[in-house]
Structure formats: structure tokens, C-alpha cells
Scaffold this motif. Sequence first.
Motif, PDB file in Angstrom:
ATOM      1  N   LEU A   4      27.282  50.566  50.358  1.00 41.35           N
ATOM      2  CA  LEU A   4      27.280  49.018  50.515  1.00 41.35           C
ATOM      3  C   LEU A   4      27.797  49.094  51.870  1.00 41.35           C
ATOM      4  CD1 LEU A   4      28.472  47.163  47.560  1.00 41.35           C
ATOM      5  CD2 LEU A   4      26.150  46.985  48.388  1.00 41.35           C
ATOM      6  N   ARG A  17      34.909  45.033  46.385  1.00 35.66           N
ATOM      7  CA  ARG A  17      34.665  46.548  46.601  1.00 35.66           C
ATOM      8  C   ARG A  17      34.864  47.136  48.072  1.00 35.66           C
ATOM      9  NH1 ARG A  17      29.482  47.928  42.882  1.00 35.66           N
ATOM     10  NH2 ARG A  17      30.098  47.145  41.131  1.00 35.66           N
ATOM     11  N   GLU A  20      25.307  50.488  54.552  1.00 28.44           N
ATOM     12  CA  GLU A  20      24.408  49.339  54.727  1.00 28.44           C
ATOM     13  C   GLU A  20      24.542  48.195  55.538  1.00 28.44           C
ATOM     14  OE1 GLU A  20      22.341  48.433  50.993  1.00 28.44           O
ATOM     15  OE2 GLU A  20      22.187  50.674  50.553  1.00 28.44           O
ATOM     16  N   ARG A  53      31.470  55.630  40.460  1.00 26.01           N
ATOM     17  CA  ARG A  53      30.079  55.189  41.035  1.00 26.01           C
ATOM     18  C   ARG A  53      30.637  53.896  41.625  1.00 26.01           C
ATOM     19  NH1 ARG A  53      25.904  53.976  36.326  1.00 26.01           N
ATOM     20  NH2 ARG A  53      26.027  52.030  37.425  1.00 26.01           N
ATOM     21  N   PHE A  54      31.470  53.218  41.044  1.00 24.57           N
ATOM     22  CA  PHE A  54      31.993  52.084  41.859  1.00 24.57           C
ATOM     23  C   PHE A  54      32.226  52.211  43.265  1.00 24.57           C
ATOM     24  CE2 PHE A  54      34.445  48.239  42.195  1.00 24.57           C
ATOM     25  CZ  PHE A  54      33.848  47.139  41.456  1.00 24.57           C
ATOM     26  N   SER A  55      33.114  53.272  43.536  1.00 20.82           N
ATOM     27  CA  SER A  55      33.403  53.521  44.788  1.00 20.82           C
ATOM     28  C   SER A  55      32.417  53.909  45.630  1.00 20.82           C
ATOM     29  CB  SER A  55      34.630  54.364  44.991  1.00 20.82           C
ATOM     30  OG  SER A  55      34.714  55.272  43.871  1.00 20.82           O
ATOM     31  N   ASP A  60      38.527  53.297  54.841  1.00 24.21           N
ATOM     32  CA  ASP A  60      39.073  53.826  53.405  1.00 24.21           C
ATOM     33  C   ASP A  60      40.461  53.736  53.193  1.00 24.21           C
ATOM     34  OD1 ASP A  60      36.671  54.842  52.527  1.00 24.21           O
ATOM     35  OD2 ASP A  60      36.659  56.787  53.307  1.00 24.21           O
ATOM     36  N   GLU A  80      29.267  53.378  45.323  1.00 25.51           N
ATOM     37  CA  GLU A  80      28.288  52.382  45.601  1.00 25.51           C
ATOM     38  C   GLU A  80      29.122  51.699  46.492  1.00 25.51           C
ATOM     39  OE1 GLU A  80      26.439  48.468  43.379  1.00 25.51           O
ATOM     40  OE2 GLU A  80      27.523  50.017  42.207  1.00 25.51           O
ATOM     41  N   ARG A  81      30.347  51.645  46.700  1.00 24.24           N
ATOM     42  CA  ARG A  81      31.101  50.725  47.706  1.00 24.24           C
ATOM     43  C   ARG A  81      30.807  51.325  49.100  1.00 24.24           C
ATOM     44  NH1 ARG A  81      35.230  52.755  49.419  1.00 24.24           N
ATOM     45  NH2 ARG A  81      36.180  51.538  51.114  1.00 24.24           N
ATOM     46  N   ILE A  95      34.627  49.932  34.188  1.00 24.71           N
ATOM     47  CA  ILE A  95      33.529  49.895  35.095  1.00 24.71           C
ATOM     48  C   ILE A  95      34.377  50.090  36.569  1.00 24.71           C
ATOM     49  CG2 ILE A  95      31.904  48.479  36.097  1.00 24.71           C
ATOM     50  CD1 ILE A  95      31.678  47.080  33.282  1.00 24.71           C
ATOM     51  N   LEU A  96      35.439  49.553  36.511  1.00 35.02           N
ATOM     52  CA  LEU A  96      36.215  49.511  37.800  1.00 35.02           C
ATOM     53  C   LEU A  96      36.684  50.744  38.035  1.00 35.02           C
ATOM     54  CD1 LEU A  96      38.334  46.210  37.416  1.00 35.02           C
ATOM     55  CD2 LEU A  96      36.126  46.561  38.785  1.00 35.02           C
ATOM     56  N   VAL A 108      35.910  46.317  31.244  1.00 39.04           N
ATOM     57  CA  VAL A 108      35.691  46.105  32.603  1.00 39.04           C
ATOM     58  C   VAL A 108      36.722  47.111  33.247  1.00 39.04           C
ATOM     59  CG1 VAL A 108      36.655  44.334  34.736  1.00 39.04           C
ATOM     60  CG2 VAL A 108      35.250  43.551  32.322  1.00 39.04           C
ATOM     61  N   GLU A 109      37.658  47.583  32.544  1.00 41.32           N
ATOM     62  CA  GLU A 109      38.459  48.502  33.229  1.00 41.32           C
ATOM     63  C   GLU A 109      37.729  49.850  33.693  1.00 41.32           C
ATOM     64  OE1 GLU A 109      39.496  46.435  31.042  1.00 41.32           O
ATOM     65  OE2 GLU A 109      41.118  45.401  32.031  1.00 41.32           O
ATOM     66  N   ILE A 113      31.049  41.000  36.350  1.00 46.50           N
ATOM     67  CA  ILE A 113      31.018  42.333  36.308  1.00 46.50           C
ATOM     68  C   ILE A 113      30.186  43.065  35.264  1.00 46.50           C
ATOM     69  CG2 ILE A 113      32.411  44.471  36.759  1.00 46.50           C
ATOM     70  CD1 ILE A 113      34.398  43.072  38.318  1.00 46.50           C
ATOM     71  N   GLN A 114      30.657  42.749  34.150  1.00 48.78           N
ATOM     72  CA  GLN A 114      30.158  43.097  32.781  1.00 48.78           C
ATOM     73  C   GLN A 114      28.792  42.944  32.677  1.00 48.78           C
ATOM     74  OE1 GLN A 114      33.007  42.043  29.608  1.00 48.78           O
ATOM     75  NE2 GLN A 114      32.820  44.174  28.917  1.00 48.78           N
ATOM     76  N   GLU A 121      26.805  44.895  35.173  1.00 48.21           N
ATOM     77  CA  GLU A 121      26.445  46.199  34.594  1.00 48.21           C
ATOM     78  C   GLU A 121      25.286  46.200  33.508  1.00 48.21           C
ATOM     79  OE1 GLU A 121      28.595  49.401  35.018  1.00 48.21           O
ATOM     80  OE2 GLU A 121      28.764  49.988  32.556  1.00 48.21           O
ATOM     81  N   HIS A 156      19.255  41.243  54.332  1.00 51.20           N
ATOM     82  CA  HIS A 156      20.452  41.964  53.853  1.00 51.20           C
ATOM     83  C   HIS A 156      21.169  40.815  52.722  1.00 51.20           C
ATOM     84  CE1 HIS A 156      23.388  45.343  53.501  1.00 51.20           C
ATOM     85  NE2 HIS A 156      24.018  44.395  53.067  1.00 51.20           N
ATOM     86  N   PHE A 188      31.159  42.084  46.548  1.00 51.33           N
ATOM     87  CA  PHE A 188      30.893  42.921  47.754  1.00 51.33           C
ATOM     88  C   PHE A 188      32.271  43.089  48.301  1.00 51.33           C
ATOM     89  CE2 PHE A 188      30.291  43.283  52.040  1.00 51.33           C
ATOM     90  CZ  PHE A 188      29.560  44.560  52.214  1.00 51.33           C
ATOM     91  N   TYR A 237      42.366  42.147  39.952  1.00 52.56           N
ATOM     92  CA  TYR A 237      43.522  41.414  39.216  1.00 52.56           C
ATOM     93  C   TYR A 237      44.404  40.781  40.267  1.00 52.56           C
ATOM     94  CZ  TYR A 237      41.584  43.405  35.105  1.00 52.56           C
ATOM     95  OH  TYR A 237      40.858  43.944  34.237  1.00 52.56           O
TER      96      TYR A 237
END
Lengths: 248, 252
Positions: free
Chosen positions: A203, B21, A206, A195-197, A235, A199-200, A190-191, A187-188, B99-100, B103, B5, B18, B28
Amino acid sequence: MEPVSPDRVSDAPDDRFDQSVEALIFASDVPLRDEDVARAIGEVTGADTTLEDIVAAVERLNAAYRATGRAFRVEQWGGGYRLATIPEQAGVVRALFEQEAEKRLSRSLLETLAVIAYKQPVTKPEIEHVRGVGADYALRQLMERGFVDVVGRADAIGRPLLYGTTDRFLDQFGLGDLSDLPTPREVEEILADPRFSRERAQLLAEWAADNQPPPPPADSSEPVGTRLRVVVSSDSPPTPSEADDADG
Amino acid sequence: MHRVHLRDFEGPLDLLLFFIRRDEVDVYDIPIARIADEYLEAVRLMQRLDLDEAAEFIYTAALLIQIKARMLLPRPPAEDGEEPEDPRAELVQRLLEYIQYREAGEQIGEQFEERQRRFTRGAANDERARLGPAEDEVTYRASVFDLLSALGAALERTVQASAVIHHDVVRETVHVDEQKDWLIARLTDASEPVTFRALAESRTKEWVIATFLAVLDLLRHQRLALRLGIEPEDFALEIPTATPHEHAALAA
């Protein structure tokens, strides 16, 4: 995979063996298992064929295909060998089959399938718990496509059905067996992925675009706000006062 | 436009993710009060637009509010020096797990698309065999109302016809199984499709109903082929010339 040694004579025993393997894989329209290859060759020649022999033959075949520019390769999918066209020729073959568009699976189907693939055997409530949504529709779709099947019943109260993936799933996802599934990242990781940000940001854009109210009349003094408190340029990290709320 | 949407969110956890992010929140250490408010607002909007979609989100909204309330209460200091449990712990755990899998879903999706660029021997047949019956089923399903209105019309006619012709009262027993055999024999003899109207001509109500049920069952087993659109309240039947697979192969 090693390239073929070019100095082999065409009637060398290896060549005959390779041809047999090639013929068997060519003639089969389902994934051909090692034991089927060994059995067929053994029945005719009486010779014992080992797994290593077959693997080596397949490697030589693929090397030859590559060297001579053939449009197919032997792949190991769904527990057996298959001849498959190379991706570069996907366009023409697709045109032959008159497939209008590339087949795609929706995100909800893929997520459900991922849960089943990695957690199997798994019950419906377990699947639903991971995604937080009912799994009836997705399960039905996946079973209709032959990717998922009932594999048994759990020993829990009510003996709920257990679901698992099929050989067709392996074949259609280009996997030899379940151990070929991509290893899920931590998970760490991925976070922390940029790409995570990215994509953020996407998002956000959109979301903002979809929630953009119509432009107000010029004389309006109403603030142009949206119900969802979208801040296009958010940001900046959450303000301390907001963060404090949580620890309240 | 909102509706489209909101459909993009594959569930309550996805929507929660969402917000996390978007606001660059630490998973956490989720500022639960703020996220709960935002989440609830989104669910309210969803409810206004599409109640069905919203139902699955309400549970998570309630959970968030509950956690928010527990966060606001003073937590008793731990006596044995252990950390008191964070009310968010379980939700965070679920979110991390989600999340896992999310992905993993993306990853196998890429794998699938790559694989779909490869074609194997027999792929076309395989595809047709798989799609064939399903397509038939769709056609069939769309025509049930047509079939029923045909039955209705046929029954209507039996009432009119029998009033004129039959004067003696004889209890007639008609079995669906017998009617299946009769239908197959009758249609095998016929050189062209026979309409249900012609089959049901001056028959009793029992006969028409039993025959209609026999038709449904034979259609289900694909031992009969159905032709619609001859007349608004009628359909024709024939013995299929080829199995569905052969049909698909011929059509392709």
C-alpha cells in the motif's frame, strides 16, 4: 473419501444404485437435493433410500471418476448435488463459452456480500453501518446477480426490509449451505498476520508512487514533499512525541 | 491520478485502516490526533478532486475530529474506581468489526474465483437466460431518446398534415389499450417491419401519442421488436419472431 473396491462385479446392486444416482445428478441442471434423489429412486424401485446411501454412492462415484481420470466430479453446492468440471479444465470450457475474462466481483460487492452472508437477515442500515458507506448500489448489484434477496421485514420502526443470501449464492460460491462459510478469523489473528504488514508495505509503495510529485527543477530549493506526508521508509514506529499527542 | 487511487478505498473505514496499517499503529491505541489530521488532509484532497466520492468520508473525518477534541479535554477521574470510557472505544469497535468483514469479503472472493473455474451442466443456458433480458434492457434504454425524437417528429408532422386535411373539429378519443391491439393486428399482417412514420401518417396528435405509449408498453413486455437507425427520427416495429431467450440462444 475411500477408493472404490475394485473387486465389485458390475451388476451388483450397489452399482445399479450408483448408476441411478449418477443418472439423476447428470440429468439435473440445478442442484439436486437428497430428497429428490430418494423420491425418484423410491418411485421406481419402491426401495427406501437413506441420506447415507446417497452420500456413499456419491463418494463411490467421485472415487471412480478420479480413478478413471474423468473431467468432472459430483459437488454438493447450494443445497444439492451437481456435476462440475474439474478446475484444471477451466481454460477450455471458458473458451467454449467465450467468456473473455474470469468473472470477478469488486471488493465493495464482496464486502457487502460478506456482511449479508454472516449477519443475515440484515437491514440496509445495518449493512451501511459496518462499511460506513451507502449500500444501495451494492445491494442492487447483488440482487441483480441473484446472490441476495429480500427475506422479510424487521420488526423495527418502519418495518425495514431484511436481506439474506440465496441458494444461487451458495451454488456460485461453492457452498453446500451457510455453515460452509469460512469461519472468520479473530481480529487479533488478522492483525498479527504477516500478510497484514506485507500488504501495508505494498500500500505504502503504491501510495508513494501515486503521490510522487514531478521531479523538481535542478535549481529548486523547495523540499520534495507531498501533501499526504508520505514517508517511503517509515518502517520505524511512530515517534514518541506523536504518540503522546493522542493521550494529550 | 489521485482519483484512481482514492477509488481503491472502499469507504471511510477502509481509508482509516490504511493510515493505521501504514503507520503501524496499534488499533487498540490509535494516536487519534495524528490520524485525524492525516485523514482530514486526505479528505480535503478528495474533495478537491471529486466531491461525490468525498461525501461519505466527511462524516468519519468529523467523528475523528470530535474524538480528538474529547481526548484533549481532561477526563474526570472515575469515582467508583471504574475506568473512564475511552472516547475512541466506539470507533475502535467499529473498525475491528470492519476488519473482520473485510477479511471475510476477501475469503469469499477467493471462494468465488475457485468456484468460477468449475462448470456445471446447464451453466451456459443459465448464464444466457440471466444475461439475456438485461442486455435487451440496455439496448432499449439507450434508445429512449431516439424514440422521443421520433415522437417529436411524428407530432410535428400531424400538425402540418392536419392543418391541410382536417377542417371539421371532432373530439377523438383514443385508448392506449385499443392501440396496443391495433398495433399487434397491424404488424402481424405486415410482411416486414413498419416504420412509426408510416403508422402515424395523417393521424391526429391524440392518436400518435396514444399509439406511442402503446408502443412503449408493448416493447416493455417484449411483444414488439424495435429496429432503429432506419432514419434519424424514425424507427420501425415488428412482431418478434422469437422470445428473447431464443434470440440469445440463436445468437450464441
